[in-house]
Design an enzyme around this catalytic site. Structure first.
Site, PDB file in Angstrom:
ATOM      1  N   PRO A  52      -0.161   4.374   3.202  1.00  0.00           N
ATOM      2  CA  PRO A  52       0.172   5.569   2.433  1.00  0.00           C
ATOM      3  C   PRO A  52      -0.013   5.364   0.925  1.00  0.00           C
ATOM      4  CG  PRO A  52       1.892   5.060   4.038  1.00  0.00           C
ATOM      5  CD  PRO A  52       0.984   3.868   3.974  1.00  0.00           C
ATOM      6  N   GLU A  53      -0.820   6.221   0.332  1.00  0.00           N
ATOM      7  CA  GLU A  53      -0.947   6.271  -1.121  1.00  0.00           C
ATOM      8  C   GLU A  53      -0.802   7.730  -1.518  1.00  0.00           C
ATOM      9  OE1 GLU A  53      -3.967   3.788  -2.826  1.00  0.00           O
ATOM     10  OE2 GLU A  53      -3.759   2.269  -1.278  1.00  0.00           O
ATOM     11  N   LYS A  78       4.198   8.518  -4.844  1.00  0.00           N
ATOM     12  CA  LYS A  78       4.411   8.077  -3.464  1.00  0.00           C
ATOM     13  C   LYS A  78       5.751   8.537  -2.903  1.00  0.00           C
ATOM     14  CE  LYS A  78       1.638   3.882  -4.102  1.00  0.00           C
ATOM     15  NZ  LYS A  78       1.602   2.424  -3.906  1.00  0.00           N
ATOM     16  N   ARG A  95       0.582  -6.651  -2.519  1.00  0.00           N
ATOM     17  CA  ARG A  95      -0.210  -6.861  -3.733  1.00  0.00           C
ATOM     18  C   ARG A  95      -1.565  -7.485  -3.422  1.00  0.00           C
ATOM     19  NH1 ARG A  95       1.833  -3.808  -7.839  1.00  0.00           N
ATOM     20  NH2 ARG A  95       4.095  -3.917  -7.846  1.00  0.00           N
TER      21      ARG A  95
END
Length: 265
Positions: A2-3, A51, A252
């Site tokens: 999800p972005e 988000k 990350r």
């Protein structure tokens, strides 16, 4: 993953299923809201901010917002009343909202909270310009990034205080398209505003479809230039795509082409 585009579409999904309906029941499987009952509340709106998901509810003269964050693995699914739920294990369910026509089920949601709608602005005040919001401002996003000239550009793009809505996928793809090594210091990036404008264009181009593409192709295995393509040949130069071993945390992770995105001398 999800972005900003996925969260925007999820807000539209909840809106189409629930808007204007009165909740006939709710089930919260998170400790802080375990005894909460939203029966009788009307769904007044559904919105995204970066988000973050915001489901707005009203009852009499009161207005409340159900806030949730999808992070890397959260999702909302909508089912018709009486339809069998599927797609995710039941033990991941965190929220269930029922109306006469639909059931919205939130799986593996994070930061679930119920707050007065008037407090939304304070909750989200730390966020930078939203890539899909009416407040989008590429110059302001670039200004915020430039305030930390020593930061790696990859890290700066993920910092939601700079601009809201970018995650690992768009970070990797934008940096590839701009020819930037992910750990290039912000001070060495030649066109910060051009970089964030490209990010916004990519996210906006995908907000109306669930299959995300940054290459223009929707064919399986061809939707991204570098993300998720470790050791595969670069679509542009043929070099093997690399995956970061420096950033250990999965949230990350970084993908890049060593030839198209060379480390500065």
């Amino acid at each position: 993953m999800p972005e900003g585009d996925t969260v925007w579409k999820t807000a539209r999904l909840l809106e189409s299923a629930l808007l204007g309906d009165v909740l006939t029941g709710s089930d919260f499987r998170v400790p802080q809201l375990a005894t909460t009952d939203l029966s009788g509340w009307t769904v007044a709106g559904s919105a995204s901010r970066g988000k973050h998901l915001l489901l707005r509810l009203t009852r009499d003269d009161r207005a409340m917002t159900l806030h949730s964050h999808l992070r890397m693995d959260g999702t909302w699914r909508v089912f018709a009343t009486g339809e069998r739920w599927g797609g995710r294990p039941a033990h991941l369910i965190r929220v269930v909202l029922r109306t006469g026509r639909s059931v919205a089920v939130g799986y593996h949601l994070h930061e679930v909270a119920l707050l007065p709608t008037a407090q939304e602005a304070a909750l989200l005040a730390h966020l930078g310009p939203d890539l899909l919001g009416s407040d989008w401002d590429s110059a302001e996003a670039a200004r915020r990034i430039a305030a930390r000239p020593e930061a790696p550009i990859g890290e700066a793009l993920l910092d939601q205080r700079n601009l809201a809505g970018i995650g690992n996928v768009y970070k990797a793809e934008v940096l590839f398209l701009r020819g930037l090594w992910p750990w290039t210091p912000v001070s060495a990036v030649p066109d910060l505003e051009g970089t964030v404008r490209l990010a916004q264009e990519l996210v906006a181009s995908n907000r109306d479809r669930w299959t995300r593409t940054t290459t223009g192709s929707l064919r399986r295995g061809q939707t991204s230039y570098v993300y998720g393509r470790r050791a595969q040949p670069c679509l542009r130069c043929g070099a093997a795509i690399r995956k970061s071993s420096v950033e250990q945390r999965e949230e990350r992770v970084t993908y890049w082409c060593p030839r198209c995105q060379p480390e500065p001398a």
